[in-house]
Design a protein around this motif. Structure first.
Motif, PDB file in Angstrom:
ATOM      1  N   GLN A 144      -5.215   8.888   2.070  1.00 32.48           N
ATOM      2  CA  GLN A 144      -6.561   9.125   1.527  1.00 32.48           C
ATOM      3  C   GLN A 144      -7.618   8.371   2.322  1.00 32.48           C
ATOM      4  OE1 GLN A 144      -7.048   9.093  -2.955  1.00 32.48           O
ATOM      5  NE2 GLN A 144      -4.963   8.312  -2.803  1.00 32.48           N
ATOM      6  N   ILE A 145      -7.294   7.146   2.708  1.00 29.12           N
ATOM      7  CA  ILE A 145      -8.248   6.333   3.457  1.00 29.12           C
ATOM      8  C   ILE A 145      -8.444   6.879   4.865  1.00 29.12           C
ATOM      9  CG2 ILE A 145      -8.578   4.041   4.478  1.00 29.12           C
ATOM     10  CD1 ILE A 145      -7.188   2.960   1.878  1.00 29.12           C
ATOM     11  N   ILE A 146      -7.359   7.230   5.533  1.00 29.20           N
ATOM     12  CA  ILE A 146      -7.472   7.759   6.891  1.00 29.20           C
ATOM     13  C   ILE A 146      -8.210   9.101   6.898  1.00 29.20           C
ATOM     14  CG2 ILE A 146      -6.100   8.713   8.809  1.00 29.20           C
ATOM     15  CD1 ILE A 146      -4.218   6.362   8.469  1.00 29.20           C
ATOM     16  N   GLU A 147      -8.090   9.868   5.823  1.00 28.83           N
ATOM     17  CA  GLU A 147      -8.856  11.120   5.714  1.00 28.83           C
ATOM     18  C   GLU A 147     -10.358  10.867   5.793  1.00 28.83           C
ATOM     19  OE1 GLU A 147      -7.363  14.915   3.352  1.00 28.83           O
ATOM     20  OE2 GLU A 147      -7.479  13.143   2.067  1.00 28.83           O
ATOM     21  N   LEU A 148     -10.802   9.690   5.364  1.00 31.79           N
ATOM     22  CA  LEU A 148     -12.232   9.372   5.327  1.00 31.79           C
ATOM     23  C   LEU A 148     -12.774   8.849   6.652  1.00 31.79           C
ATOM     24  CD1 LEU A 148     -12.357   7.544   1.852  1.00 31.79           C
ATOM     25  CD2 LEU A 148     -12.981   9.921   2.346  1.00 31.79           C
TER      26      LEU A 148
ATOM     27  N   LEU B 188      -0.391  10.221  10.217  1.00 33.25           N
ATOM     28  CA  LEU B 188      -1.441  10.419   9.218  1.00 33.25           C
ATOM     29  C   LEU B 188      -2.747  10.893   9.847  1.00 33.25           C
ATOM     30  CD1 LEU B 188      -0.831   7.307   6.909  1.00 33.25           C
ATOM     31  CD2 LEU B 188      -0.108   9.670   6.517  1.00 33.25           C
ATOM     32  N   ALA B 189      -3.064  10.374  11.034  1.00 34.30           N
ATOM     33  CA  ALA B 189      -4.294  10.790  11.714  1.00 34.30           C
ATOM     34  C   ALA B 189      -4.213  12.255  12.125  1.00 34.30           C
ATOM     35  CB  ALA B 189      -4.542   9.911  12.932  1.00 34.30           C
ATOM     36  N   GLU B 190      -3.062  12.665  12.628  1.00 33.15           N
ATOM     37  CA  GLU B 190      -2.894  14.075  13.010  1.00 33.15           C
ATOM     38  C   GLU B 190      -2.921  14.969  11.775  1.00 33.15           C
ATOM     39  OE1 GLU B 190      -0.186  16.454  16.186  1.00 33.15           O
ATOM     40  OE2 GLU B 190       0.923  15.212  14.755  1.00 33.15           O
ATOM     41  N   LEU B 191      -2.301  14.512  10.695  1.00 35.26           N
ATOM     42  CA  LEU B 191      -2.287  15.272   9.447  1.00 35.26           C
ATOM     43  C   LEU B 191      -3.704  15.441   8.897  1.00 35.26           C
ATOM     44  CD1 LEU B 191      -0.177  16.539   7.480  1.00 35.26           C
ATOM     45  CD2 LEU B 191      -0.263  14.394   6.197  1.00 35.26           C
TER      46      LEU B 191
ATOM     47  N   ILE C 278       0.859  -1.185   0.000  1.00 35.18           N
ATOM     48  CA  ILE C 278       0.000   0.000   0.000  1.00 35.18           C
ATOM     49  C   ILE C 278       0.892   1.232   0.000  1.00 35.18           C
ATOM     50  CG2 ILE C 278      -1.849   1.252   1.207  1.00 35.18           C
ATOM     51  CD1 ILE C 278      -2.748  -1.491   0.312  1.00 35.18           C
ATOM     52  N   MET C 279       0.612   2.170  -0.892  1.00 35.49           N
ATOM     53  CA  MET C 279       1.412   3.387  -0.949  1.00 35.49           C
ATOM     54  C   MET C 279       1.004   4.339   0.180  1.00 35.49           C
ATOM     55  SD  MET C 279       3.424   2.735  -3.338  1.00 35.49           S
ATOM     56  CE  MET C 279       4.234   4.338  -3.480  1.00 35.49           C
ATOM     57  N   PRO C 280       1.956   5.109   0.731  1.00 32.97           N
ATOM     58  CA  PRO C 280       1.630   6.030   1.820  1.00 32.97           C
ATOM     59  C   PRO C 280       0.512   7.008   1.477  1.00 32.97           C
ATOM     60  CG  PRO C 280       4.005   5.798   1.630  1.00 32.97           C
ATOM     61  CD  PRO C 280       3.409   5.085   0.453  1.00 32.97           C
ATOM     62  N   ASN C 281       0.480   7.503   0.229  1.00 31.95           N
ATOM     63  CA  ASN C 281      -0.580   8.452  -0.141  1.00 31.95           C
ATOM     64  C   ASN C 281      -1.946   7.771  -0.201  1.00 31.95           C
ATOM     65  OD1 ASN C 281       0.569   7.271  -2.697  1.00 31.95           O
ATOM     66  ND2 ASN C 281      -1.163   8.367  -3.587  1.00 31.95           N
ATOM     67  N   GLU C 282      -1.970   6.478  -0.558  1.00 29.76           N
ATOM     68  CA  GLU C 282      -3.228   5.725  -0.541  1.00 29.76           C
ATOM     69  C   GLU C 282      -3.734   5.581   0.892  1.00 29.76           C
ATOM     70  OE1 GLU C 282      -2.236   2.888  -4.447  1.00 29.76           O
ATOM     71  OE2 GLU C 282      -1.912   2.137  -2.416  1.00 29.76           O
ATOM     72  N   ALA C 283      -2.814   5.268   1.806  1.00 29.53           N
ATOM     73  CA  ALA C 283      -3.184   5.144   3.216  1.00 29.53           C
ATOM     74  C   ALA C 283      -3.707   6.474   3.757  1.00 29.53           C
ATOM     75  CB  ALA C 283      -1.976   4.682   4.030  1.00 29.53           C
TER      76      ALA C 283
ATOM     77  N   ASN D 244       5.758  13.383   0.703  1.00 28.46           N
ATOM     78  CA  ASN D 244       4.559  14.209   0.788  1.00 28.46           C
ATOM     79  C   ASN D 244       3.329  13.373   0.412  1.00 28.46           C
ATOM     80  OD1 ASN D 244       2.595  16.157   0.827  1.00 28.46           O
ATOM     81  ND2 ASN D 244       3.399  17.348  -0.902  1.00 28.46           N
ATOM     82  N   VAL D 245       2.562  12.928   1.398  1.00 26.59           N
ATOM     83  CA  VAL D 245       1.427  12.046   1.134  1.00 26.59           C
ATOM     84  C   VAL D 245       0.264  12.805   0.501  1.00 26.59           C
ATOM     85  CG1 VAL D 245       2.007  10.428   2.961  1.00 26.59           C
ATOM     86  CG2 VAL D 245       0.519  12.375   3.479  1.00 26.59           C
ATOM     87  N   LYS D 246       0.289  14.123   0.540  1.00 23.10           N
ATOM     88  CA  LYS D 246      -0.782  14.901  -0.069  1.00 23.10           C
ATOM     89  C   LYS D 246      -0.519  15.146  -1.553  1.00 23.10           C
ATOM     90  CE  LYS D 246      -2.311  17.417   4.041  1.00 23.10           C
ATOM     91  NZ  LYS D 246      -2.627  18.753   4.615  1.00 23.10           N
ATOM     92  N   ASN D 247       0.669  14.787  -1.993  1.00 23.48           N
ATOM     93  CA  ASN D 247       1.051  15.003  -3.393  1.00 23.48           C
ATOM     94  C   ASN D 247       0.582  13.809  -4.213  1.00 23.48           C
ATOM     95  OD1 ASN D 247       2.185  15.963  -5.741  1.00 23.48           O
ATOM     96  ND2 ASN D 247       4.249  15.236  -5.236  1.00 23.48           N
ATOM     97  N   ILE D 248      -0.687  13.875  -4.648  1.00 25.70           N
ATOM     98  CA  ILE D 248      -1.302  12.731  -5.318  1.00 25.70           C
ATOM     99  C   ILE D 248      -1.428  12.989  -6.816  1.00 25.70           C
ATOM    100  CG2 ILE D 248      -3.393  11.317  -5.398  1.00 25.70           C
ATOM    101  CD1 ILE D 248      -3.886  12.218  -2.477  1.00 25.70           C
TER     102      ILE D 248
END
Length: 254
Positions: free
Chosen positions: A176-180, A208-211, A169-174, A250-254
């Motif tokens: 996106q999921i935690i954002e939901l 990721l949760a804090e972000l 699993i890519m960090p940016n995918e993780a 940068n996990v927000k760089n999708i």
């Protein structure tokens, strides 16, 4: 064929949930020998799907029915978890395109899938055997057809997903999921994080949760979570986050 044996099998088949696999090992434990199993197959009482796995004639075996056999007949802790549980049971990932489409199974380190399972479902499933979480917490029974199977709770599934970052699993995918994850149980996360032995998983989750700036994040007691020592590299060439001591891109760089 003894009348008593016939009656025992008829009783078993009548009580067995529809569309679940009946393992040869389970039948043997009930006193139905391999020779009798072959005879019942020849007489049309059982249909063999693969060596060691039968189904009642007229039924069809789903993956859930196979998981039922692993858990109820073979006493294994193997369950659907990680990103697959989030998608299949909690509707978290439906709108997210993620890289690994195999159904993710999790079990304890010494557990193995029987050959019949690999033959029937191996091409679409992936077993991850670990000890980073205890096998007796963070699981819930869900109804599927005529039977129930144990799957990961939403909170355990999130940590199992992070266990597979970045290999599957890519960090940016993780991210996106935690954002939901608007509605979660902070107490469940707290318990799992305190019992979790993977420093990488704990640090990555908290980062990721804090972000994601979820309100429930503030209800976690970080002082009770052991984050270990030393740097953990999540992404090669990433930047160092000093708070959680991880190297990540940068996990927000999708």
């Amino acid at each position: 064929m003894g009348t008593e044996k016939e009656t025992n099998l008829k009783t078993l088949l009548s009580k067995n949930p529809k569309n679940v696999i009946i393992t040869s090992k389970y039948l043997t434990s009930l006193g139905i020998s391999h020779d009798l199993q072959k005879r019942y197959e020849k007489n049309g009482w059982l249909k063999r799907l693969s060596q060691g796995a039968y189904i009642t004639l007229g039924d069809s075996a789903s993956l859930d029915g196979a998981i039922y056999a692993l858990q109820k007949q073979l006493n294994l802790s193997i369950h659907i978890g990680g990103i697959s549980a989030l998608n299949n049971y909690y509707g978290i990932t439906h709108n997210i395109s993620y890289s690994d489409k195999n159904t993710q199974l999790f079990g304890f380190r010494s557990e193995k899938l029987p050959k019949w399972f690999k033959t029937l479902y191996g091409i679409n499933t992936q077993l991850n055997c670990t000890t980073f979480l205890p096998k007796d917490i963070g699981l819930v029974e869900i109804q599927t057809g005529d039977f129930k199977i144990k799957v990961s709770t939403l909170e355990r599934a999130v940590l199992e997903m992070l266990y597979l970052v970045p290999e599957k699993i890519m960090p940016n995918e993780a991210y996106q999921i935690i954002e939901l994850l608007i509605t979660v149980k902070p107490k469940e996360f707290q318990l799992l994080l305190e019992k979790c032995s993977s420093v990488k998983v704990k640090r990555l989750f908290l980062y990721l949760a804090e972000l994601s700036d979820h309100s429930w994040f503030k209800r976690l007691d970080l002082s009770k979570i052991d984050l270990g020592k030393g740097v953990r590299e999540i992404t090669k060439g990433g930047k160092h986050n000093s708070k959680y001591n991880i190297i990540i891109g940068n996990v927000k760089n999708i």
